[in-house]
Design a protein around this motif. Structure first.
Motif, PDB file in Angstrom:
ATOM      1  N   GLY A 178     -25.925  -3.119 -14.836  1.00 38.93           N
ATOM      2  CA  GLY A 178     -24.729  -3.671 -15.677  1.00 38.93           C
ATOM      3  C   GLY A 178     -25.432  -4.587 -16.677  1.00 38.93           C
ATOM      4  N   SER A 179     -25.815  -4.297 -17.828  1.00 37.68           N
ATOM      5  CA  SER A 179     -26.387  -5.120 -19.050  1.00 37.68           C
ATOM      6  C   SER A 179     -27.279  -6.033 -18.443  1.00 37.68           C
ATOM      7  N   GLU A 194     -22.540  -1.818  -9.353  1.00 35.64           N
ATOM      8  CA  GLU A 194     -22.581  -1.526 -11.016  1.00 35.64           C
ATOM      9  C   GLU A 194     -21.069  -1.724 -11.216  1.00 35.64           C
ATOM     10  N   ASN A 208     -32.650   3.928 -15.868  1.00 33.67           N
ATOM     11  CA  ASN A 208     -31.755   4.944 -15.936  1.00 33.67           C
ATOM     12  C   ASN A 208     -31.424   5.369 -17.390  1.00 33.67           C
ATOM     13  N   ILE A 257     -31.182  -0.209 -14.350  1.00 28.52           N
ATOM     14  CA  ILE A 257     -31.468  -0.773 -15.651  1.00 28.52           C
ATOM     15  C   ILE A 257     -31.010   0.390 -16.612  1.00 28.52           C
ATOM     16  N   LYS A 279     -30.290   7.760 -18.546  1.00 28.78           N
ATOM     17  CA  LYS A 279     -28.887   8.424 -19.107  1.00 28.78           C
ATOM     18  C   LYS A 279     -29.441   9.734 -19.958  1.00 28.78           C
ATOM     19  N   ILE A 303     -21.166  -2.391 -17.508  1.00 32.55           N
ATOM     20  CA  ILE A 303     -22.060  -1.357 -18.054  1.00 32.55           C
ATOM     21  C   ILE A 303     -22.149  -1.173 -19.402  1.00 32.55           C
ATOM     22  N   HIS A 316     -22.957   7.564  -9.951  1.00 34.71           N
ATOM     23  CA  HIS A 316     -23.047   6.588 -11.166  1.00 34.71           C
ATOM     24  C   HIS A 316     -21.330   6.628 -11.731  1.00 34.71           C
TER      25      HIS A 316
HETATM   26  P1  PGA Z   1     -26.750  -0.638 -18.762  1.00 40.44           P
HETATM   27  O1  PGA Z   1     -26.524   0.485 -17.712  1.00 40.44           O
HETATM   28  O2  PGA Z   1     -27.800  -1.461 -18.358  1.00 40.44           O
HETATM   29  O3  PGA Z   1     -26.972  -0.276 -20.045  1.00 40.44           O
HETATM   30  O4  PGA Z   1     -25.527  -1.763 -18.725  1.00 40.44           O
HETATM   31  C1  PGA Z   1     -26.829   0.273 -16.250  1.00 40.44           C
HETATM   32  C2  PGA Z   1     -26.380   1.507 -15.762  1.00 40.44           C
HETATM   33  O5  PGA Z   1     -25.364   2.270 -16.145  1.00 40.44           O
HETATM   34  O6  PGA Z   1     -27.100   2.187 -14.667  1.00 40.44           O
END
Ligand code: PGA
Length: 255
Positions: A215-216, A170, A9, A236, A11, A175, A98
């Motif tokens: 989430g991380s 998630e 992802n 991810i 973003k 996150i 999301h």
């Molecule tokens: P992150 O984000 O891996 O940077 O924690 C995951 C997500 O929001 O899909």
């Protein structure tokens, strides 16, 4: 067996040229290094989608997805993108629900259920995100929160349609924070989700539902997370912006 998937992802990151260049690296590395049946998906900003889908072509094992759609078919909705428009770029997946969209753009379960319908109608595979906030976890309300998100956002689907959906757990507190859920915490919720699917549909549907953790997630913690019986891959964020890290996460399923 259900499908294993590692989805990135991006973003709201990367300009067009940066996106094309990162995706080319990912496609080359995936073709060279990723062996196995695991699906690999990159969910990018709208501006990248057509370019990425062209690059991926039919030879690559990397699929392309969007991060949102609007539920209306067409019309006067300035700034929005419909499911059919997304599909016409060559994208085949779309992230829906999301937590950043729920929090910053006030998307609620009712809107999300309509987005899910629009996606399926146009042949897009929804990656439907659910998860609790830190406050909801600390007050022990996370099972209720997740049950409601499932019931109101996606359990209106008939069995056949639900079979086309990917779920992503998630936890909002994990996150982008560097705070990953422990494998035990994640497994507990994944098992709960699978059980909810079994209760609402049936055990066969539950057994074939792909449930991703997000989430991380990074190359270090992915092996232990993905080894859990109900975790079928990852969504991810940060680590999908680095080709090496993302491919190393996808390769966890090579073993
Ligand atoms: P992150 O984000 O891996 O940077 O924690 C995951 C997500 O929001 O899909």
């Amino acid at each position: 067996m259900r499908k294993k998937i590692v989805a990135g992802n991006w973003k709201m990151n990367l300009d067009y040229q940066q996106g094309i260049s990162l995706f080319s690296e990912i496609v080359n590395m995936a073709n060279d290094e990723v062996i196995g049946e695991q699906g690999i998906v990159i969910c990018a900003p709208f501006i990248h989608l057509h370019g990425l889908a062209q690059l991926a072509g039919s030879r690559s094992r990397v699929a392309v997805g969007g991060q949102n759609i609007y539920f209306q078919e067409t019309g006067a909705y300035t700034g929005e993108i419909s499911a059919s428009q997304l599909k016409s770029t060559g994208a085949t997946y779309v992230i829906l629900g999301h937590s950043e969209r729920r929090a910053y753009f006030h998307e609620d379960d009712n809107q999300l259920s309509r987005k899910v319908d629009a996606a399926l109608k146009h042949g897009l595979i929804p990656i439907f995100c659910i998860g609790e906030t830190q406050d909801e976890r600390e007050s022990d309300r996370y099972f209720d929160v997740i049950r409601t998100q499932l019931e109101e956002g996606i359990f209106h689907l008939a069995d056949g349609d639900f079979g086309d959906v990917v779920l992503a757990y998630e936890p909002v507190w994990a996150i982008g924070t560097g705070l990953t859920a422990t494998p035990e915490q994640a497994q507990e919720v994944h098992a709960f989700i699978r059980n909810e699917v079994a209760n609402h549909y049936n055990q066969n549907v539950a057994n074939s539902t792909t449930i991703l953790y997000g989430g991380s997630c990074n190359p270090k913690n992915a092996p232990e997370l993905f080894a859990q019986p109900d975790i079928d891959g990852g969504l991810i964020g940060g680590a999908s912006l680095k080709s090496r890290d993302f491919i190393d996460i996808a390769k966890v399923f090579n073993r």
